[in-house]
Design a protein around this motif. Sequence first.
Motif, PDB file in Angstrom:
ATOM      1  N   TRP A 104       0.847  -1.175   0.000  1.00 24.81           N
ATOM      2  CA  TRP A 104       0.000   0.000   0.000  1.00 24.81           C
ATOM      3  C   TRP A 104       0.891   1.236   0.000  1.00 24.81           C
ATOM      4  O   TRP A 104       1.927   1.277   0.675  1.00 24.81           O
ATOM      5  CB  TRP A 104      -0.868   0.001   1.253  1.00 24.81           C
ATOM      6  CG  TRP A 104      -2.334  -0.039   0.963  1.00 24.81           C
ATOM      7  CD1 TRP A 104      -2.965   0.403  -0.159  1.00 24.81           C
ATOM      8  CD2 TRP A 104      -3.360  -0.557   1.818  1.00 24.81           C
ATOM      9  NE1 TRP A 104      -4.323   0.201  -0.040  1.00 24.81           N
ATOM     10  CE2 TRP A 104      -4.586  -0.376   1.145  1.00 24.81           C
ATOM     11  CE3 TRP A 104      -3.346  -1.122   3.088  1.00 24.81           C
ATOM     12  CZ2 TRP A 104      -5.797  -0.760   1.705  1.00 24.81           C
ATOM     13  CZ3 TRP A 104      -4.541  -1.507   3.637  1.00 24.81           C
ATOM     14  CH2 TRP A 104      -5.765  -1.337   2.958  1.00 24.81           C
ATOM     15  N   ASN A 105       0.504   2.283  -0.718  1.00 27.12           N
ATOM     16  CA  ASN A 105       1.382   3.443  -0.818  1.00 27.12           C
ATOM     17  C   ASN A 105       1.517   4.166   0.524  1.00 27.12           C
ATOM     18  O   ASN A 105       0.831   3.857   1.498  1.00 27.12           O
ATOM     19  CB  ASN A 105       0.939   4.384  -1.937  1.00 27.12           C
ATOM     20  CG  ASN A 105      -0.412   5.045  -1.685  1.00 27.12           C
ATOM     21  OD1 ASN A 105      -0.916   5.088  -0.565  1.00 27.12           O
ATOM     22  ND2 ASN A 105      -1.003   5.568  -2.749  1.00 27.12           N
ATOM     23  N   LYS A 106       2.432   5.118   0.568  1.00 22.98           N
ATOM     24  CA  LYS A 106       2.769   5.789   1.818  1.00 22.98           C
ATOM     25  C   LYS A 106       1.563   6.479   2.432  1.00 22.98           C
ATOM     26  O   LYS A 106       1.366   6.456   3.656  1.00 22.98           O
ATOM     27  CB  LYS A 106       3.891   6.798   1.558  1.00 22.98           C
ATOM     28  CG  LYS A 106       4.436   7.461   2.817  1.00 22.98           C
ATOM     29  CD  LYS A 106       5.619   8.357   2.477  1.00 22.98           C
ATOM     30  CE  LYS A 106       6.221   8.957   3.738  1.00 22.98           C
ATOM     31  NZ  LYS A 106       7.397   9.814   3.405  1.00 22.98           N
ATOM     32  N   PHE A 107       0.731   7.092   1.594  1.00 19.41           N
ATOM     33  CA  PHE A 107      -0.454   7.783   2.087  1.00 19.41           C
ATOM     34  C   PHE A 107      -1.381   6.822   2.822  1.00 19.41           C
ATOM     35  O   PHE A 107      -1.857   7.108   3.924  1.00 19.41           O
ATOM     36  CB  PHE A 107      -1.180   8.452   0.917  1.00 19.41           C
ATOM     37  CG  PHE A 107      -2.487   9.105   1.288  1.00 19.41           C
ATOM     38  CD1 PHE A 107      -2.517  10.217   2.112  1.00 19.41           C
ATOM     39  CD2 PHE A 107      -3.688   8.612   0.807  1.00 19.41           C
ATOM     40  CE1 PHE A 107      -3.720  10.822   2.462  1.00 19.41           C
ATOM     41  CE2 PHE A 107      -4.893   9.205   1.142  1.00 19.41           C
ATOM     42  CZ  PHE A 107      -4.913  10.320   1.980  1.00 19.41           C
ATOM     43  N   ALA A 108      -1.649   5.661   2.223  1.00 19.92           N
ATOM     44  CA  ALA A 108      -2.528   4.671   2.850  1.00 19.92           C
ATOM     45  C   ALA A 108      -1.947   4.172   4.163  1.00 19.92           C
ATOM     46  O   ALA A 108      -2.651   4.039   5.167  1.00 19.92           O
ATOM     47  CB  ALA A 108      -2.772   3.504   1.900  1.00 19.92           C
ATOM     48  N   GLN A 109      -0.635   3.884   4.160  1.00 19.87           N
ATOM     49  CA  GLN A 109       0.017   3.410   5.381  1.00 19.87           C
ATOM     50  C   GLN A 109      -0.106   4.442   6.500  1.00 19.87           C
ATOM     51  O   GLN A 109      -0.388   4.107   7.659  1.00 19.87           O
ATOM     52  CB  GLN A 109       1.492   3.121   5.099  1.00 19.87           C
ATOM     53  CG  GLN A 109       1.750   1.915   4.215  1.00 19.87           C
ATOM     54  CD  GLN A 109       1.676   0.602   4.969  1.00 19.87           C
ATOM     55  OE1 GLN A 109       1.594   0.582   6.194  1.00 19.87           O
ATOM     56  NE2 GLN A 109       1.706  -0.499   4.239  1.00 19.87           N
ATOM     57  N   GLN A 110       0.098   5.713   6.161  1.00 15.12           N
ATOM     58  CA  GLN A 110       0.023   6.766   7.178  1.00 15.12           C
ATOM     59  C   GLN A 110      -1.408   6.989   7.659  1.00 15.12           C
ATOM     60  O   GLN A 110      -1.625   7.286   8.840  1.00 15.12           O
ATOM     61  CB  GLN A 110       0.621   8.054   6.620  1.00 15.12           C
ATOM     62  CG  GLN A 110       2.124   7.991   6.439  1.00 15.12           C
ATOM     63  CD  GLN A 110       2.712   9.271   5.879  1.00 15.12           C
ATOM     64  OE1 GLN A 110       2.047  10.012   5.157  1.00 15.12           O
ATOM     65  NE2 GLN A 110       3.962   9.543   6.205  1.00 15.12           N
ATOM     66  N   CYS A 111      -2.385   6.843   6.781  1.00 13.91           N
ATOM     67  CA  CYS A 111      -3.793   6.962   7.182  1.00 13.91           C
ATOM     68  C   CYS A 111      -4.159   5.902   8.213  1.00 13.91           C
ATOM     69  O   CYS A 111      -4.789   6.187   9.238  1.00 13.91           O
ATOM     70  CB  CYS A 111      -4.717   6.825   5.968  1.00 13.91           C
ATOM     71  SG  CYS A 111      -4.677   8.197   4.819  1.00 13.91           S
ATOM     72  N   ILE A 112      -3.755   4.663   7.939  1.00 15.88           N
ATOM     73  CA  ILE A 112      -4.057   3.551   8.842  1.00 15.88           C
ATOM     74  C   ILE A 112      -3.349   3.751  10.182  1.00 15.88           C
ATOM     75  O   ILE A 112      -3.944   3.562  11.251  1.00 15.88           O
ATOM     76  CB  ILE A 112      -3.650   2.219   8.192  1.00 15.88           C
ATOM     77  CG1 ILE A 112      -4.590   1.903   7.017  1.00 15.88           C
ATOM     78  CG2 ILE A 112      -3.654   1.078   9.216  1.00 15.88           C
ATOM     79  CD1 ILE A 112      -4.105   0.788   6.120  1.00 15.88           C
ATOM     80  N   ALA A 113      -2.082   4.151  10.128  1.00 14.14           N
ATOM     81  CA  ALA A 113      -1.332   4.395  11.364  1.00 14.14           C
ATOM     82  C   ALA A 113      -1.953   5.539  12.172  1.00 14.14           C
ATOM     83  O   ALA A 113      -2.015   5.481  13.408  1.00 14.14           O
ATOM     84  CB  ALA A 113       0.124   4.714  11.039  1.00 14.14           C
ATOM     85  N   THR A 114      -2.440   6.573  11.482  1.00 11.56           N
ATOM     86  CA  THR A 114      -3.063   7.703  12.173  1.00 11.56           C
ATOM     87  C   THR A 114      -4.365   7.290  12.833  1.00 11.56           C
ATOM     88  O   THR A 114      -4.650   7.690  13.969  1.00 11.56           O
ATOM     89  CB  THR A 114      -3.319   8.860  11.177  1.00 11.56           C
ATOM     90  OG1 THR A 114      -2.070   9.265  10.605  1.00 11.56           O
ATOM     91  CG2 THR A 114      -3.954  10.051  11.873  1.00 11.56           C
ATOM     92  N   LEU A 115      -5.162   6.468  12.153  1.00 10.07           N
ATOM     93  CA  LEU A 115      -6.399   5.961  12.756  1.00 10.07           C
ATOM     94  C   LEU A 115      -6.078   5.119  13.988  1.00 10.07           C
ATOM     95  O   LEU A 115      -6.749   5.238  15.024  1.00 10.07           O
ATOM     96  CB  LEU A 115      -7.186   5.127  11.737  1.00 10.07           C
ATOM     97  CG  LEU A 115      -8.482   4.501  12.253  1.00 10.07           C
ATOM     98  CD1 LEU A 115      -9.474   5.569  12.713  1.00 10.07           C
ATOM     99  CD2 LEU A 115      -9.118   3.610  11.183  1.00 10.07           C
ATOM    100  N   ALA A 116      -5.054   4.287  13.885  1.00  9.27           N
ATOM    101  CA  ALA A 116      -4.650   3.465  15.033  1.00  9.27           C
ATOM    102  C   ALA A 116      -4.219   4.354  16.200  1.00  9.27           C
ATOM    103  O   ALA A 116      -4.601   4.104  17.353  1.00  9.27           O
ATOM    104  CB  ALA A 116      -3.516   2.527  14.633  1.00  9.27           C
ATOM    105  N   GLU A 117      -3.442   5.389  15.897  1.00  5.00           N
ATOM    106  CA  GLU A 117      -2.972   6.314  16.929  1.00  5.00           C
ATOM    107  C   GLU A 117      -4.138   6.922  17.695  1.00  5.00           C
ATOM    108  O   GLU A 117      -4.085   7.100  18.922  1.00  5.00           O
ATOM    109  CB  GLU A 117      -2.136   7.419  16.277  1.00  5.00           C
ATOM    110  CG  GLU A 117      -1.517   8.396  17.247  1.00  5.00           C
ATOM    111  CD  GLU A 117      -0.109   7.994  17.668  1.00  5.00           C
ATOM    112  OE1 GLU A 117       0.362   8.534  18.685  1.00  5.00           O
ATOM    113  OE2 GLU A 117       0.514   7.158  16.983  1.00  5.00           O
ATOM    114  N   GLN A 118      -5.208   7.246  16.988  1.00  6.56           N
ATOM    115  CA  GLN A 118      -6.387   7.853  17.609  1.00  6.56           C
ATOM    116  C   GLN A 118      -7.087   6.905  18.581  1.00  6.56           C
ATOM    117  O   GLN A 118      -7.870   7.343  19.419  1.00  6.56           O
ATOM    118  CB  GLN A 118      -7.385   8.285  16.527  1.00  6.56           C
ATOM    119  CG  GLN A 118      -6.904   9.415  15.650  1.00  6.56           C
ATOM    120  CD  GLN A 118      -7.857   9.707  14.502  1.00  6.56           C
ATOM    121  OE1 GLN A 118      -8.788   8.936  14.223  1.00  6.56           O
ATOM    122  NE2 GLN A 118      -7.650  10.821  13.818  1.00  6.56           N
ATOM    123  N   ASN A 119      -6.785   5.616  18.471  1.00  8.05           N
ATOM    124  CA  ASN A 119      -7.472   4.618  19.282  1.00  8.05           C
ATOM    125  C   ASN A 119      -6.547   3.871  20.244  1.00  8.05           C
ATOM    126  O   ASN A 119      -6.918   2.833  20.786  1.00  8.05           O
ATOM    127  CB  ASN A 119      -8.197   3.630  18.353  1.00  8.05           C
ATOM    128  CG  ASN A 119      -9.376   4.268  17.654  1.00  8.05           C
ATOM    129  OD1 ASN A 119     -10.475   4.333  18.198  1.00  8.05           O
ATOM    130  ND2 ASN A 119      -9.163   4.768  16.446  1.00  8.05           N
TER     131      ASN A 119
END
Length: 263
Positions: free
Chosen positions: A20-35
């Motif tokens: 998955w491209n960098k944007f997708a990876q960072q989106c998923i990591a950011t969602l995880a961070e929020q939780n």
Amino acid sequence: MKRYIVLAICLLGIGTASAWNKFAQQCIATLAEQNLTEKAKSETTKILGGDLASGAWWLQTVAKDEATKHTASWHYINVTADLKSKTNSQKDGVVQIENCIDILTNRAEHSDSTVVAALKTVIHLVADMHNLAHVRIENIPHSRRNFDFQISNGFSGKKAALATSSWRKFWDSNIINRHATYTPQLFADDLQTCYGADKERFSKGDVRHWAADMASLAAPLYKWAQPDMIMSREQHNRLEPMNDKTMARAGYRLAALLNDIFK
């Protein structure tokens, strides 16, 4: 101990692999961070020296090295014909996530560099196992290799046109790039709003259960997704929310995994 040595070597380099491209990876990591719980957030920040998104792309960008090109297989998961994750192969993404969980759980026994590598690897591979093109199903040959197909622009007559894409490129970047005007934070906020009610349901089970869940989504997809097919604009549009939902799964599951490790 051998599996830990393999992971530590990863600090030196990795072969090129589809992900998955960098944007997708960072989106998923950011969602995880929020939780994350406060404890998990504190511990992961201390290990990484930053937030989860800061380590999300590391596995894809560390220096290339001939000796570690075998790690390209880590970006994929393998399931049986009955859609179960049963492999113990070190080439499988699920197995590597489990190796990293072991390292992080027993982090006092390992060097700081190995712990950092394990955490960054978990962040990346939990995301990648939720990419529908990264699920290899035993009795579906074209799920285990890349293939080309064509995408219609949705017009007829003189305006009609077809674009060629590979299956992995479509899922790794094409579909996520529809959100190119977003920031990772904005996209994560959208996923939280749309799928927050599913957080508890998505987070149940362990990494093997999550692999089986992804296989149950991928298997029906491969009934019509074939080499040299033409994907209609309508089909393309229907796959976008499907992709968004798998990203939400990845974010919530990454958070659940880290909350359990750092409880």
